[in-house]
Design a protein around this motif. Structure first.
Motif, short mmCIF file in Angstrom:
data_model
loop_
_atom_site.label_atom_id
_atom_site.label_comp_id
_atom_site.label_asym_id
_atom_site.label_seq_id
_atom_site.Cartn_x
_atom_site.Cartn_y
_atom_site.Cartn_z
N LEU A 193 78.14 19.43 4.99
CA LEU A 193 77.04 18.51 5.34
C LEU A 193 76.96 17.32 4.39
CD1 LEU A 193 74.96 18.41 7.55
CD2 LEU A 193 73.39 19.70 6.10
N LYS A 194 77.20 17.57 3.11
CA LYS A 194 77.10 16.50 2.12
C LYS A 194 78.17 15.42 2.36
CE LYS A 194 77.01 15.78 -2.93
NZ LYS A 194 78.18 14.92 -3.04
N ASN A 195 79.41 15.86 2.57
CA ASN A 195 80.48 14.89 2.82
C ASN A 195 80.26 14.13 4.13
OD1 ASN A 195 81.67 15.55 0.46
ND2 ASN A 195 83.53 16.41 1.33
N PHE A 196 79.75 14.88 5.15
CA PHE A 196 79.44 14.20 6.41
C PHE A 196 78.41 13.10 6.18
CE2 PHE A 196 76.02 13.92 9.56
CZ PHE A 196 76.67 13.14 10.51
N ALA A 197 77.34 13.45 5.46
CA ALA A 197 76.25 12.50 5.22
C ALA A 197 76.77 11.25 4.49
CB ALA A 197 75.15 13.17 4.41
N GLU A 198 77.67 11.45 3.54
CA GLU A 198 78.21 10.30 2.79
C GLU A 198 79.06 9.41 3.70
OE1 GLU A 198 78.44 12.51 -1.60
OE2 GLU A 198 80.27 12.18 -0.43
N SER A 199 79.86 10.04 4.58
CA SER A 199 80.69 9.26 5.50
C SER A 199 79.84 8.53 6.54
CB SER A 199 81.69 10.18 6.23
OG SER A 199 82.56 10.77 5.31
N TYR A 200 78.84 9.24 7.06
CA TYR A 200 77.99 8.67 8.11
C TYR A 200 77.20 7.48 7.59
CZ TYR A 200 75.05 8.82 12.31
OH TYR A 200 74.41 8.52 13.49
N ALA A 201 76.76 7.58 6.31
CA ALA A 201 75.96 6.51 5.71
C ALA A 201 76.76 5.23 5.49
CB ALA A 201 75.38 6.99 4.38
N MET A 202 78.07 5.32 5.64
CA MET A 202 78.91 4.13 5.45
C MET A 202 78.84 3.17 6.62
SD MET A 202 82.31 5.74 3.65
CE MET A 202 83.09 4.13 3.49
N TYR A 203 78.41 3.69 7.81
CA TYR A 203 78.40 2.79 8.97
C TYR A 203 77.14 2.89 9.84
CZ TYR A 203 80.11 6.92 11.54
OH TYR A 203 80.26 8.17 12.10
N ASP A 204 76.41 3.99 9.77
CA ASP A 204 75.23 4.11 10.64
C ASP A 204 74.10 3.19 10.16
OD1 ASP A 204 73.79 5.71 12.83
OD2 ASP A 204 72.43 5.88 11.11
N VAL A 205 73.45 2.51 11.09
CA VAL A 205 72.46 1.50 10.72
C VAL A 205 71.23 2.11 10.04
CG1 VAL A 205 73.15 -0.25 12.40
CG2 VAL A 205 71.57 1.56 13.10
N ILE A 206 70.87 3.33 10.41
CA ILE A 206 69.70 3.96 9.77
C ILE A 206 70.11 4.66 8.47
CG2 ILE A 206 67.90 5.71 10.03
CD1 ILE A 206 67.83 5.18 12.98
N ALA A 207 71.20 5.43 8.53
CA ALA A 207 71.63 6.18 7.34
C ALA A 207 72.01 5.26 6.18
CB ALA A 207 72.80 7.08 7.70
N ARG A 208 72.41 4.03 6.49
CA ARG A 208 72.72 3.07 5.41
C ARG A 208 71.48 2.78 4.57
NH1 ARG A 208 76.53 -0.45 8.68
NH2 ARG A 208 74.67 -1.59 9.28
N SER A 227 68.96 10.15 3.95
CA SER A 227 68.57 11.49 4.43
C SER A 227 68.66 11.58 5.96
CB SER A 227 67.15 11.82 3.97
OG SER A 227 66.24 10.83 4.43
N TRP A 228 68.69 10.43 6.64
CA TRP A 228 68.82 10.42 8.10
C TRP A 228 70.12 11.10 8.54
CZ3 TRP A 228 66.78 10.41 12.66
CH2 TRP A 228 67.54 10.10 13.78
N ALA A 229 71.19 10.98 7.74
CA ALA A 229 72.47 11.59 8.10
C ALA A 229 72.33 13.11 8.19
CB ALA A 229 73.54 11.23 7.06
N TYR A 230 71.56 13.70 7.27
CA TYR A 230 71.34 15.15 7.32
C TYR A 230 70.51 15.51 8.56
CZ TYR A 230 72.94 15.31 2.46
OH TYR A 230 73.70 15.22 1.32
N VAL A 231 69.48 14.71 8.83
CA VAL A 231 68.63 14.96 10.01
C VAL A 231 69.46 14.85 11.28
CG1 VAL A 231 66.64 14.12 11.32
CG2 VAL A 231 66.58 14.12 8.82
N TYR A 232 70.36 13.85 11.32
CA TYR A 232 71.17 13.60 12.51
C TYR A 232 72.01 14.83 12.88
CZ TYR A 232 74.61 11.56 15.64
OH TYR A 232 75.42 11.31 16.72
N ALA A 233 72.59 15.48 11.86
CA ALA A 233 73.42 16.67 12.13
C ALA A 233 72.59 17.76 12.80
CB ALA A 233 74.03 17.18 10.82
N PHE A 234 71.37 17.92 12.36
CA PHE A 234 70.51 18.96 12.95
C PHE A 234 69.98 18.53 14.33
CE2 PHE A 234 70.59 20.34 8.55
CZ PHE A 234 70.70 21.72 8.69
#
Length: 236
Positions: free
Chosen positions: A132-147, A151-158
């Motif tokens: 989950l941690k690595n996913f969140a770091e990767s997702y935050a590189m391009y997602d408009v909210i997670a940037r 914490s949105w990246a963690y919420v998104y997975a769930f």
């Protein structure tokens, strides 16, 4: 893999050294042998590199062309190798959802789409949960909210996991499809920005397990979920 290329423009051993040095700087190139005598370069690479990328690394007075391979075939082969995991997952989910319908008495398109989307979200969220941690770091590189809100990246997975369960048990189809269309529409914005700006980053769609490059495949993946959820909303 190793390919031989023809290099024109080299006139001396200094040119030979410059070409070798430039090609060695290209990402995924592990070894280079250059010969000014037969105007060639033998390049060993971890994965196929487009001819345009090799040319970009060289001074404009040197021109590189394929010598012993078909560039179009190699590019297609490289594309399939890169996206093999996500393509196989799509085919498996598609096959299972079709078999469920074919095994029944009537082919119900609504049920087929519901089962397909349940499989999609459950499988894709599973890979995100593996790290989950690595996913969140990767997702935050391009997602408009997670940037802006990591914490949105963690919420998104769930959210993906919840949508998978919701489609599986047919929980309030209106709410489930509305949430899917909104969430995926927001998600696709960052993907579109990344692809259109030609940024080379890892796609987080399968978490951090596979090193998938961000590309039009990711746009199709998100776009398909948006289209199917909107279709199901209209058919309610």
């Amino acid at each position: 893999m190793t390919h031989k290329y023809q290099i024109t423009g080299m006139t001396c051993t200094s040119c030979e050294a410059k070409v070798k040095s430039a090609l060695l700087m290209v990402e995924n190139v592990s070894a280079v042998e250059v010969s000014v005598l037969d105007n060639s370069a033998i390049v060993t690479m971890d994965k196929h590199i487009a001819l345009a990328d090799l040319q970009k690394a060289l001074d404009s007075k040197y021109q590189i062309s394929s010598f012993d391979h078909n560039e179009t075939f190699e590019m297609a082969k490289s594309w399939f190798e890169s996206y093999k995991p996500v393509l196989l997952i799509f085919l498996y989910i598609l096959a299972v959802s079709l078999i469920i319908q074919i095994a029944g008495q009537d082919f119900d398109y609504m049920k087929w789409m519901r089962h397909f989307m349940a499989g999609f979200f459950l499988v894709f969220s599973f890979f995100k949960m593996l790290n989950l941690k690595n996913f969140a770091e990767s997702y935050a590189m391009y997602d408009v909210i997670a940037r802006k809100i990591p914490s949105w990246a963690y919420v998104y997975a769930f959210i993906e996991l919840s949508l998978g369960i919701a489609y599986l048990v047919n929980f309030n189809p209106f709410v489930t499809n509305l949430v899917t269309s909104v969430v995926m529409s927001i998600s696709i914005i960052g993907v579109l920005q990344t692809v259109l700006n030609k940024k080379k980053i890892q796609c987080a769609c399968l978490g951090a397990v596979f090193n998938l490059p961000m590309s039009t495949v990711t746009i199709i993946e998100d776009g398909l979920m948006i289209a199917m959820s909107l279709s199901m909303l209209l058919m309610l």
